[in-house]
Design a protein around this motif. Structure first.
Motif, mmCIF file in Angstrom:
data_model
loop_
_atom_site.group_PDB
_atom_site.id
_atom_site.type_symbol
_atom_site.label_atom_id
_atom_site.label_comp_id
_atom_site.label_asym_id
_atom_site.label_seq_id
_atom_site.Cartn_x
_atom_site.Cartn_y
_atom_site.Cartn_z
ATOM 1 N N CYS A 82 0.794 -1.232 0.000
ATOM 2 C CA CYS A 82 0.000 0.000 0.000
ATOM 3 C C CYS A 82 0.826 1.281 0.000
ATOM 4 N N ARG A 83 2.075 1.188 0.426
ATOM 5 C CA ARG A 83 2.870 2.400 0.615
ATOM 6 C C ARG A 83 3.081 3.167 -0.685
ATOM 7 N N THR A 84 3.135 2.477 -1.806
ATOM 8 C CA THR A 84 3.380 3.148 -3.081
ATOM 9 C C THR A 84 2.414 4.303 -3.291
ATOM 10 N N CYS A 85 1.148 4.116 -2.958
ATOM 11 C CA CYS A 85 0.150 5.161 -3.172
ATOM 12 C C CYS A 85 -0.037 6.070 -1.957
ATOM 13 N N HIS A 86 -0.055 5.495 -0.754
ATOM 14 C CA HIS A 86 -0.438 6.268 0.428
ATOM 15 C C HIS A 86 0.744 6.717 1.285
ATOM 16 N N ILE A 97 2.270 10.639 -7.658
ATOM 17 C CA ILE A 97 1.077 10.312 -6.870
ATOM 18 C C ILE A 97 0.173 11.527 -6.738
ATOM 19 N N ALA A 98 0.767 12.715 -6.536
ATOM 20 C CA ALA A 98 -0.030 13.935 -6.377
ATOM 21 C C ALA A 98 -0.786 14.285 -7.650
ATOM 22 N N ALA A 99 -0.314 13.792 -8.813
ATOM 23 C CA ALA A 99 -0.972 14.109 -10.083
ATOM 24 C C ALA A 99 -2.113 13.164 -10.407
ATOM 25 N N MET A 100 -2.338 12.128 -9.590
ATOM 26 C CA MET A 100 -3.431 11.197 -9.859
ATOM 27 C C MET A 100 -4.786 11.862 -9.602
ATOM 28 N N VAL A 101 -5.810 11.424 -10.324
ATOM 29 C CA VAL A 101 -7.170 11.943 -10.132
ATOM 30 C C VAL A 101 -8.118 10.761 -9.925
ATOM 31 N N PRO A 102 -8.632 10.578 -8.708
ATOM 32 C CA PRO A 102 -8.315 11.371 -7.523
ATOM 33 C C PRO A 102 -6.955 10.999 -6.953
ATOM 34 N N ALA A 103 -6.302 11.948 -6.318
ATOM 35 C CA ALA A 103 -5.004 11.677 -5.708
ATOM 36 C C ALA A 103 -5.205 10.888 -4.424
ATOM 37 N N PRO A 104 -4.534 9.748 -4.267
ATOM 38 C CA PRO A 104 -4.684 8.996 -3.019
ATOM 39 C C PRO A 104 -4.110 9.798 -1.852
ATOM 40 N N PRO A 105 -4.876 9.959 -0.784
ATOM 41 C CA PRO A 105 -4.383 10.760 0.341
ATOM 42 C C PRO A 105 -3.250 10.052 1.071
ATOM 43 N N SER A 124 -11.224 -4.168 3.117
ATOM 44 C CA SER A 124 -11.767 -5.422 2.613
ATOM 45 C C SER A 124 -12.441 -5.252 1.255
ATOM 46 N N ASN A 125 -13.172 -4.161 1.061
ATOM 47 C CA ASN A 125 -13.987 -3.991 -0.140
ATOM 48 C C ASN A 125 -13.374 -3.109 -1.211
ATOM 49 N N GLY A 126 -12.424 -2.250 -0.844
ATOM 50 C CA GLY A 126 -11.871 -1.321 -1.818
ATOM 51 C C GLY A 126 -12.869 -0.231 -2.180
ATOM 52 N N VAL A 127 -12.489 0.621 -3.125
ATOM 53 C CA VAL A 127 -13.325 1.749 -3.523
ATOM 54 C C VAL A 127 -13.319 1.858 -5.052
ATOM 55 N N LYS A 128 -14.485 1.768 -5.652
ATOM 56 C CA LYS A 128 -14.584 1.892 -7.100
ATOM 57 C C LYS A 128 -14.062 3.242 -7.592
ATOM 58 N N MET A 129 -13.541 3.247 -8.805
ATOM 59 C CA MET A 129 -13.132 4.468 -9.517
ATOM 60 C C MET A 129 -12.084 5.277 -8.757
ATOM 61 N N SER A 130 -11.326 4.595 -7.885
ATOM 62 C CA SER A 130 -10.292 5.327 -7.144
ATOM 63 C C SER A 130 -8.937 4.641 -7.228
ATOM 64 N N GLY A 131 -8.883 3.426 -7.774
ATOM 65 C CA GLY A 131 -7.636 2.669 -7.770
ATOM 66 C C GLY A 131 -7.429 1.880 -6.501
ATOM 67 N N MET A 132 -8.344 1.996 -5.522
ATOM 68 C CA MET A 132 -8.230 1.264 -4.263
ATOM 69 C C MET A 132 -8.803 -0.135 -4.459
ATOM 70 N N PRO A 133 -7.957 -1.186 -4.444
ATOM 71 C CA PRO A 133 -8.463 -2.532 -4.727
ATOM 72 C C PRO A 133 -9.157 -3.151 -3.524
ATOM 73 N N HIS A 134 -9.961 -4.173 -3.782
ATOM 74 C CA HIS A 134 -10.516 -4.942 -2.668
ATOM 75 C C HIS A 134 -9.445 -5.898 -2.151
ATOM 76 N N TRP A 135 -9.663 -6.450 -0.969
ATOM 77 C CA TRP A 135 -8.732 -7.385 -0.351
ATOM 78 C C TRP A 135 -8.594 -8.618 -1.249
ATOM 79 N N PRO A 136 -7.386 -9.025 -1.590
ATOM 80 C CA PRO A 136 -7.208 -10.097 -2.578
ATOM 81 C C PRO A 136 -7.388 -11.498 -2.004
ATOM 82 N N ALA A 137 -8.463 -11.714 -1.256
ATOM 83 C CA ALA A 137 -8.747 -13.030 -0.677
ATOM 84 C C ALA A 137 -10.223 -13.079 -0.337
#
Length: 349
Positions: A82-86, A97-105, A124-137
């Motif tokens: 997760c560190r790559t984005c946050h 990372i700051a140039a992403m839309v939306p930029a991950p906080p 666990s669920n992630g967030v649609k349209m944000s690049g935040m994936p759901h838990w891979p299990a």
């Protein structure tokens, strides 16, 4: 009323035509450089927060989120996945990372104002349209270490503490990457690997890789290792001497209860007693059966519960284990965990 209905139908047709033109002719500018129209970001973010709070119910299975071993495990997974984005506590975002839309906080901002059960739902669920994936299990109990880490960030974890949890020396041996979590005899939530056979370890790694054994943490970890090296990695751990140490302090009556359960017949002639496969003095010997002696009691409780609830797989005898565990009560699981956690590892692998 008829005129109103006609007007609404005309507006609906015009809306459909306009929408089709936007899609068909590419009229909507998808450039991240342009960003959203005014107000869109507020609408999306407000929808996100309200959606989480509607769906994230308080959990009865919440562990002790102040457990240092849980926080460390979560920090290590976060650092790898997760560190790559946050970013890390105290870091500022990179220009990319700051140039992403939306930029991950950044992580301190991302976790602010959320309750632990809400953080669990988001991870666990992630967030649609944000690049935040759901838990891979498919199971989500192993989300809690990440939540424990995120709560510690809420409490003001400094960057130096984060570095102490996650900084590892440059790998020099095949298993050095794994020793970040499995070294020094493991922890309450991570088992030591040295006492297991190479065959069992390789089987487990490949089960995590193909998804037949579910864990978001291990699914990511095993994907970081070339698949062709898994056999050598398993052998490297199997060749290491098993670490000793003081046996955990468990109530004598619980140990005795667990011993009786491990030795008892199951009532199903196709399902042997626990002891037959896992010892002590196993009669159904196989390198694919794990040695349960001195594994951490919390880890054993989790695995037995997963077997009982039909949420664990992996290995050629998975159906047998599910049958063996399906009638265990929570009290039975506590007793078996106490017995095996205080049982020395068996000789040989």
């Amino acid at each position: 009323m008829r005129r109103v209905m006609q007007t609404l139908m005309v507006l609906a047709v015009l809306g459909a035509v306009a929408g089709g033109a936007v899609v068909g002719f590419g009229l909507f500018n998808v450039s991240a450089r342009v960003g959203h129209l005014p107000g869109v970001s507020w609408v999306l973010h407000t929808t996100f927060r309200n959606s989480v709070r509607l769906r994230a119910s308080r959990r009865d299975d919440m562990p002790d989120l102040a457990d240092p071993s849980l926080i460390e495990l979560g920090a290590r997974h976060y650092d790898a996945a997760c560190r790559t984005c946050h970013g890390a506590p105290g870091e500022t975002p990179s220009a990319t990372i700051a140039a992403m839309v939306p930029a991950p906080p950044m992580i301190a901002t991302a976790v602010a104002d959320w309750q632990p059960h809400e953080l669990h739902w988001i991870v666990s669920n992630g967030v649609k349209m944000s690049g935040m994936p759901h838990w891979p299990a498919t199971r989500d109990d192993d989300v809690w270490p990440v939540v424990a880490f995120l709560v510690s960030v809420q409490d003001g974890m400094p960057g130096d503490d984060y570095a102490a949890l996650t900084d590892l020396p440059a790998p020099r041996a095949p298993g050095d990457y794994c020793l970040g979590c499995h070294g020094q005899g493991g922890s309450d939530h991570v088992p030591p690997l040295e006492q297991q056979s190479a065959a069992y370890l390789e089987m487990s790694l490949r089960a995590y890789l193909d998804g037949t054994r579910s864990s978001g943490i291990m699914a990511h970890a095993v994907s970081e290792v070339p698949a062709e090296t898994l056999g050598g990695l398993a052998q490297w751990f199997a060749d290491r001497p098993a670490e000793g140490g003081v046996l955990p302090d468990m109530p004598a009556e619980r140990i005795a209860e667990g011993r009786a359960l491990a030795q008892a017949a199951t009532g199903d002639r196709d399902v042997p007693a626990c002891q037959a496969c896992h010892g002590p003095d196993a009669s159904e010997t196989s390198e694919l059966f794990p040695d349960l002696g001195r594994l951490p009691a919390p880890y054993l409780r989790t695995q037995l519960t997963l077997w009982r609830d039909g949420k664990r797989g992996g290995g050629p005898r998975a159906d047998l284990m599910r049958k063996a565990a399906q009638h265990l009560s929570d009290s039975d699981i506590e007793a078996l965990a106490a017995f095996y956690a205080t049982l020395p590892p068996q000789d040989g692998k």
